[in-house]
Design a protein around this motif. Structure first.
Motif, PDB file in Angstrom:
ATOM      1  N   LEU A  18      21.776 -14.817   7.335  1.00  0.00           N
ATOM      2  CA  LEU A  18      20.641 -15.130   6.217  1.00  0.00           C
ATOM      3  C   LEU A  18      19.186 -14.534   6.507  1.00  0.00           C
ATOM      4  O   LEU A  18      18.607 -14.078   5.707  1.00  0.00           O
ATOM      5  N   SER A  19      19.172 -14.370   7.779  1.00  0.00           N
ATOM      6  CA  SER A  19      17.728 -13.495   8.110  1.00  0.00           C
ATOM      7  C   SER A  19      17.682 -12.065   7.332  1.00  0.00           C
ATOM      8  O   SER A  19      16.713 -11.340   7.437  1.00  0.00           O
ATOM      9  N   SER A  20      18.897 -11.513   7.267  1.00  0.00           N
ATOM     10  CA  SER A  20      19.019 -10.037   6.573  1.00  0.00           C
ATOM     11  C   SER A  20      19.019 -10.002   5.100  1.00  0.00           C
ATOM     12  O   SER A  20      18.832  -9.166   4.421  1.00  0.00           O
ATOM     13  N   CYS A  21      19.037 -11.455   4.561  1.00  0.00           N
ATOM     14  CA  CYS A  21      19.109 -11.561   3.125  1.00  0.00           C
ATOM     15  C   CYS A  21      17.817 -12.218   2.567  1.00  0.00           C
ATOM     16  O   CYS A  21      17.551 -12.041   1.285  1.00  0.00           O
ATOM     17  N   ALA A  22      16.713 -12.442   3.336  1.00  0.00           N
ATOM     18  CA  ALA A  22      15.819 -13.216   3.021  1.00  0.00           C
ATOM     19  C   ALA A  22      14.570 -13.028   3.887  1.00  0.00           C
ATOM     20  O   ALA A  22      14.739 -13.245   5.044  1.00  0.00           O
ATOM     21  N   TYR A  23      13.448 -12.455   3.233  1.00  0.00           N
ATOM     22  CA  TYR A  23      12.306 -11.827   4.234  1.00  0.00           C
ATOM     23  C   TYR A  23      10.995 -11.872   3.443  1.00  0.00           C
ATOM     24  O   TYR A  23      11.232 -11.706   2.219  1.00  0.00           O
ATOM     25  N   MET A  24      10.010 -12.136   3.970  1.00  0.00           N
ATOM     26  CA  MET A  24       8.891 -12.039   3.342  1.00  0.00           C
ATOM     27  C   MET A  24       8.199 -10.580   3.376  1.00  0.00           C
ATOM     28  O   MET A  24       8.445  -9.981   4.367  1.00  0.00           O
ATOM     29  N   GLN A  25       7.321 -10.175   2.447  1.00  0.00           N
ATOM     30  CA  GLN A  25       6.864  -9.029   2.166  1.00  0.00           C
ATOM     31  C   GLN A  25       5.576  -8.885   1.812  1.00  0.00           C
ATOM     32  O   GLN A  25       5.151  -8.137   0.929  1.00  0.00           O
ATOM     33  N   THR A  26       4.723  -9.704   2.153  1.00  0.00           N
ATOM     34  CA  THR A  26       3.201  -9.707   1.514  1.00  0.00           C
ATOM     35  C   THR A  26       2.669  -8.416   2.092  1.00  0.00           C
ATOM     36  O   THR A  26       1.724  -8.190   1.742  1.00  0.00           O
ATOM     37  N   HIS A  27       2.905  -7.917   3.360  1.00  0.00           N
ATOM     38  CA  HIS A  27       2.422  -6.737   3.900  1.00  0.00           C
ATOM     39  C   HIS A  27       2.599  -5.562   2.839  1.00  0.00           C
ATOM     40  O   HIS A  27       1.805  -4.680   2.830  1.00  0.00           O
ATOM     41  N   LYS A  28       3.758  -5.579   1.969  1.00  0.00           N
ATOM     42  CA  LYS A  28       4.080  -4.430   1.174  1.00  0.00           C
ATOM     43  C   LYS A  28       2.748  -4.358   0.036  1.00  0.00           C
ATOM     44  O   LYS A  28       2.373  -3.333  -0.524  1.00  0.00           O
ATOM     45  N   ASN A  29       2.517  -5.761  -0.408  1.00  0.00           N
ATOM     46  CA  ASN A  29       1.359  -5.950  -1.279  1.00  0.00           C
ATOM     47  C   ASN A  29      -0.029  -5.208  -1.060  1.00  0.00           C
ATOM     48  O   ASN A  29      -0.651  -4.564  -1.744  1.00  0.00           O
ATOM     49  N   ILE A  30      -0.325  -5.678   0.184  1.00  0.00           N
ATOM     50  CA  ILE A  30      -1.450  -5.107   0.855  1.00  0.00           C
ATOM     51  C   ILE A  30      -1.541  -3.515   0.833  1.00  0.00           C
ATOM     52  O   ILE A  30      -2.699  -3.164   0.609  1.00  0.00           O
ATOM     53  N   GLU A  31      -0.184  -2.843   1.274  1.00  0.00           N
ATOM     54  CA  GLU A  31      -0.125  -1.302   1.302  1.00  0.00           C
ATOM     55  C   GLU A  31      -0.336  -1.003  -0.069  1.00  0.00           C
ATOM     56  O   GLU A  31      -1.047   0.240  -0.079  1.00  0.00           O
ATOM     57  N   GLU A  32       0.247  -1.431  -0.879  1.00  0.00           N
ATOM     58  CA  GLU A  32       0.299  -1.124  -2.428  1.00  0.00           C
ATOM     59  C   GLU A  32      -1.121  -0.917  -2.899  1.00  0.00           C
ATOM     60  O   GLU A  32      -1.326  -0.254  -3.801  1.00  0.00           O
ATOM     61  N   ALA A  33      -1.841  -2.078  -2.405  1.00  0.00           N
ATOM     62  CA  ALA A  33      -3.257  -2.193  -3.079  1.00  0.00           C
ATOM     63  C   ALA A  33      -4.081  -0.978  -2.893  1.00  0.00           C
ATOM     64  O   ALA A  33      -5.082  -0.582  -3.511  1.00  0.00           O
ATOM     65  N   GLY A  34      -3.749  -0.209  -1.750  1.00  0.00           N
ATOM     66  CA  GLY A  34      -4.613   1.046  -1.574  1.00  0.00           C
ATOM     67  C   GLY A  34      -3.608   2.368  -2.045  1.00  0.00           C
ATOM     68  O   GLY A  34      -3.840   3.284  -1.485  1.00  0.00           O
ATOM     69  N   ARG A  35      -2.650   2.230  -3.033  1.00  0.00           N
ATOM     70  CA  ARG A  35      -2.071   3.313  -3.424  1.00  0.00           C
ATOM     71  C   ARG A  35      -1.878   3.301  -4.905  1.00  0.00           C
ATOM     72  O   ARG A  35      -2.311   2.527  -5.544  1.00  0.00           O
ATOM     73  N   GLN A  36      -1.743   4.589  -5.391  1.00  0.00           N
ATOM     74  CA  GLN A  36      -1.512   4.870  -6.738  1.00  0.00           C
ATOM     75  C   GLN A  36      -0.592   5.642  -7.132  1.00  0.00           C
ATOM     76  O   GLN A  36      -0.231   6.645  -6.597  1.00  0.00           O
ATOM     77  N   HIS A  37       0.357   5.128  -8.078  1.00  0.00           N
ATOM     78  CA  HIS A  37       1.587   5.884  -8.447  1.00  0.00           C
ATOM     79  C   HIS A  37       1.501   6.463 -10.002  1.00  0.00           C
ATOM     80  O   HIS A  37       1.023   5.834 -10.822  1.00  0.00           O
ATOM     81  N   THR A  38       1.962   7.736 -10.148  1.00  0.00           N
ATOM     82  CA  THR A  38       2.098   8.130 -11.513  1.00  0.00           C
ATOM     83  C   THR A  38       3.417   7.729 -12.000  1.00  0.00           C
ATOM     84  O   THR A  38       4.373   8.073 -11.094  1.00  0.00           O
ATOM     85  N   GLY A  39       3.462   7.237 -13.037  1.00  0.00           N
ATOM     86  CA  GLY A  39       4.817   6.719 -13.691  1.00  0.00           C
ATOM     87  C   GLY A  39       4.921   7.000 -14.974  1.00  0.00           C
ATOM     88  O   GLY A  39       4.028   7.509 -15.710  1.00  0.00           O
ATOM     89  N   TYR A  40       6.048   6.582 -15.478  1.00  0.00           N
ATOM     90  CA  TYR A  40       6.553   6.846 -16.825  1.00  0.00           C
ATOM     91  C   TYR A  40       7.248   5.277 -17.497  1.00  0.00           C
ATOM     92  O   TYR A  40       7.571   4.741 -17.047  1.00  0.00           O
ATOM     93  N   HIS A  41       6.764   5.247 -18.745  1.00  0.00           N
ATOM     94  CA  HIS A  41       7.117   4.012 -19.613  1.00  0.00           C
ATOM     95  C   HIS A  41       7.854   4.042 -20.713  1.00  0.00           C
ATOM     96  O   HIS A  41       7.267   4.990 -21.805  1.00  0.00           O
ATOM     97  N   LEU A  42       8.951   3.850 -20.848  1.00  0.00           N
ATOM     98  CA  LEU A  42       9.734   3.618 -22.230  1.00  0.00           C
ATOM     99  C   LEU A  42       9.701   2.533 -22.894  1.00  0.00           C
ATOM    100  O   LEU A  42       9.808   1.306 -22.493  1.00  0.00           O
ATOM    101  N   THR A  43       9.383   2.459 -24.278  1.00  0.00           N
ATOM    102  CA  THR A  43       9.442   1.075 -24.840  1.00  0.00           C
ATOM    103  C   THR A  43      10.255   1.461 -26.321  1.00  0.00           C
ATOM    104  O   THR A  43      10.239   2.420 -26.854  1.00  0.00           O
ATOM    105  N   ASN A  44      10.637   0.412 -26.837  1.00  0.00           N
ATOM    106  CA  ASN A  44      11.395   0.222 -27.860  1.00  0.00           C
ATOM    107  C   ASN A  44      10.678  -0.259 -29.219  1.00  0.00           C
ATOM    108  O   ASN A  44       9.921  -1.177 -28.888  1.00  0.00           O
TER     109      ASN A  44
END
Length: 206
Positions: A18-44
């Motif tokens: 179970l520990s390999s299937c469920a985990y918390m990841q709030t630290h990733k959101n803290i890291e992403e708060a200091g990042r910027q990504h160029t991306g692309y968006h397709l819409t119908n």
């Protein structure tokens, strides 16, 4: 052999799984708060163009931030584990990706069928470079195929910024203080949550 140890060993094995299937990841959101990504968006509805024998698919170029679910749980929350994207800017320009001739022709057929996620995968896997302008003589094509999906977004990893040292330190601290203990507690609670979750799913399916 001491058979009384079998239940305990089984419980430990289940918890390890179970520990390999469920985990918390709030630290990733803290890291992403200091990042910027160029991306692309397709819409119908999509926009398809042709110049000579080459087809081009229009996409919106965006500046994106990634947000991860607080808990990644492939047991109970297996439909809500994917990260989501938030556009941080406005006035996003249109760019044009070359696509395969086969895909372009399918999109022109009345009996054709395409999925936005499949188109996204093709654009990602092909490694094709987008352009801010269409070639001379390009004309818009009338898409007659059925297009499945409302939108699809992806990032260009090569155009992503790195988090600052302060953000990295704060993210690591959060992982140690919040996510690791939270992961242990969450997995310990799974056996107690399971009956309620299964009962809720049973009533929902009914």
């Amino acid at each position: 052999m001491n058979y009384r140890c079998i239940p305990q060993a089984g419980f430990v094995a289940v918890m390890a799984f179970l520990s390999s299937c469920a985990y918390m990841q709030t630290h990733k959101n803290i890291e992403e708060a200091g990042r910027q990504h160029t991306g692309y968006h397709l819409t119908n509805p999509l926009k398809l163009y042709r110049a000579g024998g080459q087809y081009y698919l229009a996409a919106e170029q965006q500046q994106l931030r990634i947000h991860y679910p607080i808990v990644h749980d492939s047991i109970f929350l297996n439909e809500n584990n994917d990260p989501t994207f938030t556009s941080t800017g406005s006035g996003n320009p249109m760019v044009y990706f070359p696509i395969s001739r086969g895909t372009g022709e399918v999109m022109l057929r009345q009996d054709g069928y395409v999925e936005l996620n499949t188109l996204k995968g093709e654009l990602q896997d092909s490694g094709a470079t987008c352009s801010t302008t269409l070639p001379g003589g390009a004309t818009e094509c009338r898409i007659q195929a059925t297009v499945q999906g409302d939108s699809a977004t992806w990032i260009n990893p090569e155009a992503s910024t790195s988090p600052g040292i302060g953000t990295t330190i704060l993210s690591t601290l959060d992982q140690v203080v919040i996510d690791w203990p939270g992961t242990v507690l969450y997995n310990a609670a799974i056996p107690f949550m399971a009956p309620f979750v299964f009962f809720h799913q049973f009533l929902t399916e009914e």
